[in-house]
Design a protein around this motif. Structure first.
Motif, PDB file in Angstrom:
ATOM      1  N   ILE A 225       3.006   9.792   3.412  1.00 55.29           N
ATOM      2  CA  ILE A 225       2.047   9.428   2.367  1.00 55.29           C
ATOM      3  C   ILE A 225       1.497  10.707   1.741  1.00 55.29           C
ATOM      4  N   PRO A 226       1.694  10.911   0.429  1.00 54.59           N
ATOM      5  CA  PRO A 226       1.200  12.118  -0.220  1.00 54.59           C
ATOM      6  C   PRO A 226      -0.323  12.245  -0.131  1.00 54.59           C
TER       7      PRO A 226
ATOM      8  N   ALA B 253       0.824  -1.213   0.000  1.00 55.16           N
ATOM      9  CA  ALA B 253       0.000   0.000   0.000  1.00 55.16           C
ATOM     10  C   ALA B 253       0.855   1.260   0.000  1.00 55.16           C
ATOM     11  N   LEU B 254       1.910   1.279   0.823  1.00 57.97           N
ATOM     12  CA  LEU B 254       2.766   2.463   0.877  1.00 57.97           C
ATOM     13  C   LEU B 254       3.396   2.747  -0.475  1.00 57.97           C
ATOM     14  N   ARG B 255       3.861   1.702  -1.148  1.00 52.22           N
ATOM     15  CA  ARG B 255       4.473   1.902  -2.470  1.00 52.22           C
ATOM     16  C   ARG B 255       3.444   2.434  -3.466  1.00 52.22           C
ATOM     17  N   ILE B 256       2.250   1.877  -3.473  1.00 50.24           N
ATOM     18  CA  ILE B 256       1.207   2.345  -4.395  1.00 50.24           C
ATOM     19  C   ILE B 256       0.823   3.786  -4.089  1.00 50.24           C
ATOM     20  N   LEU B 257       0.788   4.125  -2.796  1.00 53.66           N
ATOM     21  CA  LEU B 257       0.347   5.454  -2.387  1.00 53.66           C
ATOM     22  C   LEU B 257       1.444   6.510  -2.526  1.00 53.66           C
ATOM     23  N   GLY B 258       2.620   6.102  -2.996  1.00 51.36           N
ATOM     24  CA  GLY B 258       3.683   7.078  -3.257  1.00 51.36           C
ATOM     25  C   GLY B 258       4.606   7.325  -2.095  1.00 51.36           C
ATOM     26  N   ALA B 259       4.517   6.499  -1.037  1.00 54.33           N
ATOM     27  CA  ALA B 259       5.423   6.625   0.099  1.00 54.33           C
ATOM     28  C   ALA B 259       6.570   5.634  -0.046  1.00 54.33           C
ATOM     29  N   ASP B 260       7.603   5.824   0.736  1.00 56.36           N
ATOM     30  CA  ASP B 260       8.750   4.924   0.718  1.00 56.36           C
ATOM     31  C   ASP B 260       8.489   3.783   1.694  1.00 56.36           C
ATOM     32  N   PRO B 261       8.273   2.555   1.212  1.00 54.24           N
ATOM     33  CA  PRO B 261       7.968   1.450   2.134  1.00 54.24           C
ATOM     34  C   PRO B 261       9.131   1.081   3.038  1.00 54.24           C
ATOM     35  N   ALA B 262      10.341   1.520   2.700  1.00 57.70           N
ATOM     36  CA  ALA B 262      11.509   1.209   3.524  1.00 57.70           C
ATOM     37  C   ALA B 262      11.678   2.171   4.690  1.00 57.70           C
ATOM     38  N   ALA B 263      10.933   3.282   4.676  1.00 59.20           N
ATOM     39  CA  ALA B 263      11.089   4.306   5.709  1.00 59.20           C
ATOM     40  C   ALA B 263      10.334   3.928   6.977  1.00 59.20           C
TER      41      ALA B 263
ATOM     42  N   PRO C  61       0.141   8.990  -6.513  1.00 51.70           N
ATOM     43  CA  PRO C  61       0.512   9.035  -7.932  1.00 51.70           C
ATOM     44  C   PRO C  61      -0.283   8.046  -8.781  1.00 51.70           C
ATOM     45  N   VAL C  62      -0.899   7.061  -8.135  1.00 52.57           N
ATOM     46  CA  VAL C  62      -1.686   6.043  -8.827  1.00 52.57           C
ATOM     47  C   VAL C  62      -3.096   6.066  -8.261  1.00 52.57           C
ATOM     48  N   ASN C  63      -4.077   5.934  -9.135  1.00 55.37           N
ATOM     49  CA  ASN C  63      -5.479   5.928  -8.706  1.00 55.37           C
ATOM     50  C   ASN C  63      -5.861   4.515  -8.269  1.00 55.37           C
ATOM     51  N   LEU C  64      -5.905   4.306  -6.966  1.00 56.13           N
ATOM     52  CA  LEU C  64      -6.278   3.010  -6.403  1.00 56.13           C
ATOM     53  C   LEU C  64      -7.783   3.000  -6.177  1.00 56.13           C
ATOM     54  N   SER C  65      -8.469   1.997  -6.722  1.00 54.77           N
ATOM     55  CA  SER C  65      -9.928   1.945  -6.612  1.00 54.77           C
ATOM     56  C   SER C  65     -10.348   1.655  -5.168  1.00 54.77           C
ATOM     57  N   PRO C  66     -11.565   2.072  -4.785  1.00 59.43           N
ATOM     58  CA  PRO C  66     -12.059   1.764  -3.429  1.00 59.43           C
ATOM     59  C   PRO C  66     -12.060   0.273  -3.125  1.00 59.43           C
ATOM     60  N   GLU C  67     -12.377  -0.550  -4.126  1.00 62.46           N
ATOM     61  CA  GLU C  67     -12.437  -1.999  -3.899  1.00 62.46           C
ATOM     62  C   GLU C  67     -11.062  -2.563  -3.542  1.00 62.46           C
TER      63      GLU C  67
ATOM     64  N   LYS D  51       0.466  -6.250  19.836  1.00 61.82           N
ATOM     65  CA  LYS D  51       1.808  -5.753  19.512  1.00 61.82           C
ATOM     66  C   LYS D  51       2.272  -6.165  18.112  1.00 61.82           C
ATOM     67  N   LYS D  52       1.354  -6.136  17.155  1.00 60.77           N
ATOM     68  CA  LYS D  52       1.726  -6.433  15.768  1.00 60.77           C
ATOM     69  C   LYS D  52       1.758  -5.178  14.902  1.00 60.77           C
ATOM     70  N   ALA D  53       0.866  -4.250  15.165  1.00 56.94           N
ATOM     71  CA  ALA D  53       0.759  -3.052  14.327  1.00 56.94           C
ATOM     72  C   ALA D  53       1.897  -2.085  14.619  1.00 56.94           C
ATOM     73  N   THR D  54       2.461  -1.534  13.561  1.00 55.23           N
ATOM     74  CA  THR D  54       3.481  -0.499  13.660  1.00 55.23           C
ATOM     75  C   THR D  54       2.869   0.829  13.199  1.00 55.23           C
ATOM     76  N   PRO D  55       3.549   1.950  13.412  1.00 51.23           N
ATOM     77  CA  PRO D  55       3.027   3.221  12.892  1.00 51.23           C
ATOM     78  C   PRO D  55       2.781   3.178  11.385  1.00 51.23           C
ATOM     79  N   SER D  56       3.590   2.415  10.651  1.00 51.59           N
ATOM     80  CA  SER D  56       3.383   2.303   9.206  1.00 51.59           C
ATOM     81  C   SER D  56       2.057   1.610   8.884  1.00 51.59           C
ATOM     82  N   ASP D  57       1.718   0.563   9.649  1.00 51.58           N
ATOM     83  CA  ASP D  57       0.443  -0.120   9.444  1.00 51.58           C
ATOM     84  C   ASP D  57      -0.724   0.831   9.714  1.00 51.58           C
ATOM     85  N   VAL D  58      -0.619   1.560  10.804  1.00 58.48           N
ATOM     86  CA  VAL D  58      -1.699   2.484  11.181  1.00 58.48           C
ATOM     87  C   VAL D  58      -1.860   3.570  10.126  1.00 58.48           C
ATOM     88  N   ALA D  59      -0.742   4.115   9.636  1.00 54.63           N
ATOM     89  CA  ALA D  59      -0.801   5.173   8.611  1.00 54.63           C
ATOM     90  C   ALA D  59      -1.389   4.639   7.314  1.00 54.63           C
ATOM     91  N   ALA D  60      -0.981   3.441   6.918  1.00 51.18           N
ATOM     92  CA  ALA D  60      -1.516   2.847   5.690  1.00 51.18           C
ATOM     93  C   ALA D  60      -3.011   2.611   5.818  1.00 51.18           C
TER      94      ALA D  60
END
Length: 377
Positions: free
Chosen positions: A165-166, A150-160, A170-176, A197-206
């Motif tokens: 997240i912009p 999701a982060l990569r599709i949404l234009g964020a750096d998944p390694a960060a 940059p890509v139109n992701l459909s609601p489905e 204790k599984k969710a990270t800030p990246s999961d929450v942001a995505a």
């Protein structure tokens, strides 16, 4: 550029062409592996114009065991009958391989060695495939690999560690497809429950970004309510295991590992979403475990049971057969302390334990076992 269910179904209909790059998840073929391979394949195909094919690393007939996966694909109109499975693939015709939700090819995929081109994963790094570098190698701890997709599709750096997240992806992701990714992350993190204790800030942001795409016309409160409902529906499907026989339950979410000197110790681990008592109530569990152990040539097999009801989570563990080295370690050794194990008599003939450290899943236990057997060797 749009990522839609129609575009995904078109991609699935094309199958695996000669010279394609396949995108394949791990052998447990859980929801995270299935969804990440489907959606990431579509993203790569649409953004590069090259041939990418999602491949499920499981027997075609075993997809039906994953009730939550079947339910969400049907709900969103994704043509499961068009999906390519491992048995459909001619390894010689594959040009490159993208690994999602794992970073080490299973022995059954040995014919693909030398073709690994990219890795997107959230497990412990096996430090293989040095040719995957930069953006083509992202291995970091998050709750779900679909978060990285999701982060990569949404234009964020998944390694960060703190990806930005912009506002306008940059890509139109459909609601489905946003719902598909979101539901998977919520299942993997148990709805971002801090206690697990599984969710990270990246999961929450995505999840926050995906909710806005899935239900953008709704208020924030309504978006959260709909995400909660989606999570509950998926959990209901995932934990609906009453119809599964013991062999089905052992196959449903199974991984196999080679440990010890030269990989000589073959270990099978089945994750099961019901209690040991419930599983044993379906038949002769010890006999079924021994039959599976012999069939697969395992040194031993572990069952990791997980139950979740409301705010309560419970884990238990079973080992077959008794191991002269591992059994004492699980009873009184460092692993027993880390997992907070308490030996029980849940199933006669099996070594069984209640696991107090509910946050330790198979993903976290596996590297511990690898280290244990490395030291034993």
């Amino acid at each position: 550029m749009s990522l839609t269910v129609d575009r995904l179904n078109d991609l699935l209909a094309r199958g695996c062409k000669n010279g394609s790059t396949i995108v394949i998840g791990n052998e447990s073929c859980d929801m995270d592996s299935v969804v990440s391979s489907l959606v990431y394949s579509l993203f790569l195909a649409e953004t590069t114009g090259a041939d990418y094919t999602p491949v499920l690393n499981v027997a075609r007939e075993d997809l039906s065991l994953r009730c939550e996966v079947v339910w969400i694909l049907q709900k969103l109109g994704i043509a499961a009958d068009r999906i390519t499975f491992l048995a459909d693939v001619d390894a010689a015709a594959v040009a490159r391989v993208v690994l999602v939700d794992h970073n080490k090819l299973a022995p059954c995929l040995a014919s693909l060695e030398g073709k690994v081109y990219e890795i997107l994963d959230h497990h412990a790094d096996s430090e293989l495939y040095a040719e995957t570098v930069g953006a083509r190698r992202v291995i970091r701890t998050v709750g779900s690999v679909c978060t990285l997709v999701a982060l990569r599709i949404l234009g964020a750096d998944p390694a960060a560690d703190d990806p930005a997240i912009p506002e306008v992806p940059p890509v139109n992701l459909s609601p489905e497809l946003a719902m598909l990714l979101l539901g998977t992350i919520l299942v993997d993190t148990l709805n971002n429950d801090p206690a697990v204790k599984k969710a990270t800030p990246s999961d929450v942001a995505a999840c926050s970004a995906l909710r806005r795409i899935a239900w953008g016309a709704e208020s924030c409160e309504e978006q959260i309510a709909k995400a909660d409902a989606l999570f509950n529906d998926l959990v209901d499907g995932r934990t609906n295991t009453g119809h599964l026989t013991i062999p089905m339950s052992l196959r449903k979410d199974y991984k196999q590992f080679h440990m010890g000197a030269g990989g000589s110790i073959v270990v099978g681990i089945s994750s099961v979403l019901e209690s040991l008592a419930s599983l044993a109530g379906k038949g002769d569990l010890v006999a079924e475990l021994e039959a599976r152990r012999r069939e697969l040539g395992l040194a031993f097999i572990l069952i990791m049971c997980f139950e979740h009801s409301g705010d309560q989570a419970k884990r238990s563990l079973a080992l077959h057969p008794s191991s002269a080295s591992l059994a004492p370690e699980l009873s009184t050794g460092a692993l027993a302390a880390t997992l907070e194990l308490r030996e029980t008599s849940a199933v006669p003939g099996l070594l069984t334990y209640d696991q107090g450290a509910v946050c330790i899943s198979r993903k976290l236990l596996t590297p511990m076992l690898v280290d244990f057997f490395a030291n034993e060797s």
